[in-house]
Motif scaffolding. Structure first.
Motif, short mmCIF file in Angstrom:
data_model
loop_
_atom_site.label_atom_id
_atom_site.label_comp_id
_atom_site.label_asym_id
_atom_site.label_seq_id
_atom_site.Cartn_x
_atom_site.Cartn_y
_atom_site.Cartn_z
N MET A 146 7.82 4.59 -22.97
CA MET A 146 8.06 4.43 -24.41
C MET A 146 7.77 3.01 -24.88
SD MET A 146 11.43 5.20 -26.75
CE MET A 146 11.22 6.98 -26.72
N ASP A 147 8.17 2.02 -24.11
CA ASP A 147 8.09 0.63 -24.56
C ASP A 147 7.19 -0.24 -23.69
OD1 ASP A 147 10.21 1.14 -26.50
OD2 ASP A 147 11.51 1.22 -24.74
N MET A 148 6.68 0.31 -22.60
CA MET A 148 5.91 -0.48 -21.64
C MET A 148 4.78 0.35 -21.06
SD MET A 148 9.06 -2.26 -19.54
CE MET A 148 10.13 -0.82 -19.74
N LEU A 149 3.78 -0.34 -20.56
CA LEU A 149 2.77 0.28 -19.70
C LEU A 149 2.46 -0.70 -18.58
CD1 LEU A 149 -0.15 -1.22 -20.47
CD2 LEU A 149 0.00 0.30 -22.45
N THR A 150 1.83 -0.18 -17.53
CA THR A 150 1.57 -1.00 -16.35
C THR A 150 0.08 -0.99 -16.02
OG1 THR A 150 2.27 0.95 -15.07
CG2 THR A 150 3.84 -0.87 -15.26
N VAL A 151 -0.40 -2.15 -15.58
CA VAL A 151 -1.82 -2.32 -15.26
C VAL A 151 -1.95 -2.97 -13.88
CG1 VAL A 151 -2.55 -2.47 -17.68
CG2 VAL A 151 -1.91 -4.57 -16.45
N ASP A 152 -3.08 -2.72 -13.25
CA ASP A 152 -3.37 -3.28 -11.93
C ASP A 152 -4.03 -4.64 -12.11
OD1 ASP A 152 -4.07 -3.87 -9.36
OD2 ASP A 152 -5.20 -2.01 -8.99
N LEU A 153 -3.31 -5.70 -11.73
CA LEU A 153 -3.80 -7.07 -11.88
C LEU A 153 -4.38 -7.63 -10.60
CD1 LEU A 153 -0.87 -8.68 -13.94
CD2 LEU A 153 -3.04 -7.79 -14.80
N THR A 154 -4.60 -6.79 -9.61
CA THR A 154 -5.00 -7.30 -8.30
C THR A 154 -6.28 -8.12 -8.37
OG1 THR A 154 -4.01 -5.31 -7.34
CG2 THR A 154 -5.42 -6.64 -5.90
N GLU A 155 -7.21 -7.72 -9.23
CA GLU A 155 -8.49 -8.43 -9.33
C GLU A 155 -8.44 -9.60 -10.30
OE1 GLU A 155 -11.00 -7.80 -7.36
OE2 GLU A 155 -9.87 -6.18 -6.41
N THR A 165 0.83 -1.20 0.00
CA THR A 165 0.00 0.00 0.00
C THR A 165 0.86 1.26 0.00
OG1 THR A 165 -1.72 -1.18 1.22
CG2 THR A 165 -1.82 1.23 1.26
N GLY A 166 0.54 2.18 -0.92
CA GLY A 166 1.25 3.45 -0.98
C GLY A 166 2.44 3.48 -1.90
N GLU A 167 2.89 2.33 -2.38
CA GLU A 167 4.02 2.33 -3.30
C GLU A 167 3.59 2.85 -4.68
OE1 GLU A 167 7.43 -0.64 -2.31
OE2 GLU A 167 5.59 -1.82 -2.59
N ALA A 168 4.52 3.54 -5.33
CA ALA A 168 4.22 4.21 -6.59
C ALA A 168 4.68 3.37 -7.78
CB ALA A 168 4.88 5.58 -6.64
N VAL A 169 4.07 3.67 -8.94
CA VAL A 169 4.41 2.97 -10.18
C VAL A 169 4.70 4.01 -11.27
CG1 VAL A 169 3.53 1.49 -12.03
CG2 VAL A 169 3.00 0.95 -9.66
N GLY A 170 5.81 3.80 -11.97
CA GLY A 170 6.07 4.57 -13.18
C GLY A 170 6.63 5.95 -12.95
N TYR A 171 6.85 6.65 -14.09
CA TYR A 171 7.42 7.99 -14.04
C TYR A 171 6.54 8.94 -13.25
CZ TYR A 171 10.75 6.66 -17.68
OH TYR A 171 11.77 6.05 -18.39
N GLY A 172 7.18 9.68 -12.38
CA GLY A 172 6.47 10.68 -11.59
C GLY A 172 5.66 10.12 -10.45
N ARG A 178 -11.24 -7.03 -17.88
CA ARG A 178 -10.86 -5.62 -17.87
C ARG A 178 -10.05 -5.31 -16.62
NH1 ARG A 178 -14.61 -2.26 -21.19
NH2 ARG A 178 -14.17 -0.53 -19.79
N VAL A 179 -8.91 -4.65 -16.85
CA VAL A 179 -8.09 -4.16 -15.74
C VAL A 179 -7.75 -2.71 -16.05
CG1 VAL A 179 -7.14 -6.46 -15.27
CG2 VAL A 179 -5.90 -4.89 -16.78
N PRO A 180 -7.42 -1.92 -15.02
CA PRO A 180 -7.13 -0.50 -15.25
C PRO A 180 -5.64 -0.24 -15.46
CG PRO A 180 -7.40 -0.89 -12.91
CD PRO A 180 -7.63 -2.21 -13.58
N LEU A 181 -5.36 0.70 -16.37
CA LEU A 181 -4.01 1.22 -16.48
C LEU A 181 -3.61 1.84 -15.15
CD1 LEU A 181 -1.83 1.84 -18.82
CD2 LEU A 181 -2.75 4.16 -18.71
N ALA A 182 -2.36 1.62 -14.74
CA ALA A 182 -1.87 2.14 -13.47
C ALA A 182 -0.52 2.79 -13.69
CB ALA A 182 -1.76 1.01 -12.44
N GLY A 183 -0.51 4.12 -13.77
CA GLY A 183 0.74 4.83 -13.98
C GLY A 183 0.91 5.31 -15.40
N LYS A 184 1.88 6.19 -15.60
CA LYS A 184 2.11 6.78 -16.91
C LYS A 184 2.62 5.75 -17.91
CE LYS A 184 3.10 11.50 -15.32
NZ LYS A 184 4.10 12.60 -15.27
N VAL A 185 2.20 5.91 -19.14
CA VAL A 185 2.69 5.07 -20.22
C VAL A 185 4.14 5.44 -20.52
CG1 VAL A 185 2.39 4.47 -22.66
CG2 VAL A 185 0.38 4.86 -21.20
#
Length: 364
Positions: A304-313, A250-257, A295-302
């Protein structure tokens, strides 16, 4: 093993959408718009898939037209913006292209040219888009000049472009249509008026030709969907895989910024796709992605070569899980709204490094 990102192009869906466009305007001929590489899908491949059903194609430039000719496409090809320099006219003549004329300099150049055979010409009316074309009060004299030059121009049509044919409010569209109708009746002119939204929603625009574009590729161009637009099928499915899975507290960040922070213990999936492939960097947290069909939500900024999604569910998701960024099961129009853009920019923005894989079209 190669990078798993791929754009699947369903040419059968393309043919379905073209037939749907024809069904909406059964007394018109439909010129299939293939500009911008068939909206990112591959102009030659899409032209070949439609070659037995489409009587003509349309592109934005002579370079696009010549590429189709070089690939063996024989149908008439319309240059929707005409020519950009009079020096293109010999090529237009040699390749048997059709042209739009929207400016006096084009008209003068055409009338000064001696083609081997007269060039089919569609004269552009500015009925209210205020982009290209002749104002109504100037249109008639230009039409008459072309009519008086049968050695240069033939098969004259009136064409225009609607600014709001996709909108729920019909007011401005009706004003444009009234302008068109007055000139069509006065000149007894055959017309090409209907873009994708007009093809789907405004039967009064269905003249001698329609010119469906984005609808051919499965995007609904209407603000309010109707039965016809809901029947469109996606042609491009952008597919990839999960290439890594991370466990966050909980509280950890993902991606740029660090824009996205885990609201609970979370599983984050890393997907091989980024803005270097054409996935919009403006996609916000919560933009939908399909992982193993869920369906899962995008989590964090896209990136150049990757994006991140929340797979918790989706606890069954793992490295190698199949991902759909848009297409089958996930409308590109919905993804575009999350990116504060339109489907056109997503389709045409898929970069060349993303391989296209074509599914053979049916021939029915």
């Amino acid at each position: 093993m190669s990078r798993p990102l791929i754009a699947d192009i369903d040419l059968g869906a393309l043919r379905h959408n073209y037939r749907l466009a024809c069904d909406q305007a059964p007394h018109s001929r439909a010129i299939a718009v293939l500009k911008a590489g068939a909206y990112g899908h591959g102009a030659v491949e899409c032209a070949n898939a439609l070659a037995d059903v489409a009587p003509a194609f349309a592109v934005a430039s002579i370079e696009e037209a010549v590429a189709l000719r070089d690939a063996g496409i024989e149908q008439p090809i319309m240059l929707l913006e005409g020519f950009f320099d009079a020096e293109e006219l010999p090529l237009i003549d040699a390749h048997r292209l059709w042209i739009a004329v929207h400016s006096d300099w084009q008209l003068d150049a055409l009338l000064a040219f001696q083609p081997r055979t007269p060039i089919p010409t569609w004269l552009k009316l500015d009925s209210g888009m205020h982009r290209l074309g002749f104002a109504p009060e100037a249109f008639v004299s230009r039409w008459q000049r072309l009519k008086a030059a049968p050695d240069q121009a033939t098969d004259l049509h009136l064409m225009t472009h609607f600014a709001t044919a996709d909108a729920l409010d019909p007011g401005y569209f009706r004003r444009q249509m009234a302008c068109v109708e007055a000139l069509r009746e006065r000149l007894e002119a055959p017309v090409c008026l209907a873009n994708s939204p007009a093809t789907l929603a405004w039967p009064q625009t269905h003249g001698e030709w329609t010119r469906p574009g984005v609808m051919l590729y499965g995007s609904d161009p209407l603000e309010g969907a109707n039965d016809a637009s809901r029947a469109l099928k996606p042609v491009m499915t952008l597919r990839s895989e999960v290439i890594a899975v991370r466990e966050l507290e909980t509280g950890e960040a993902v991606g740029y910024g660090g824009r996205w922070r885990a609201p609970r213990p979370s599983r984050i999936g890393v997907v091989a796709c980024g803005y270097g492939d054409g996935y919009d960097r403006h996609a916000g947290d919560g933009t939908p992605v399909l992982v193993e069909g869920r369906r899962v939500p995008l989590a964090g900024k896209v990136s150049m070569d990757m994006l991140t999604v929340d797979l918790t569910e989706v606890p069954e998701a793992h490295i190698g899980s199949q991902v759909v960024l848009w297409g089958e099961g996930l409308s590109i129009d919905e993804v575009a709204r999350h990116c504060d853009t339109i489907s056109y920019t997503l389709m045409t923005g898929v970069l060349p490094r993303v391989p296209r894989r074509y599914r053979v079209a049916d021939t029915v």
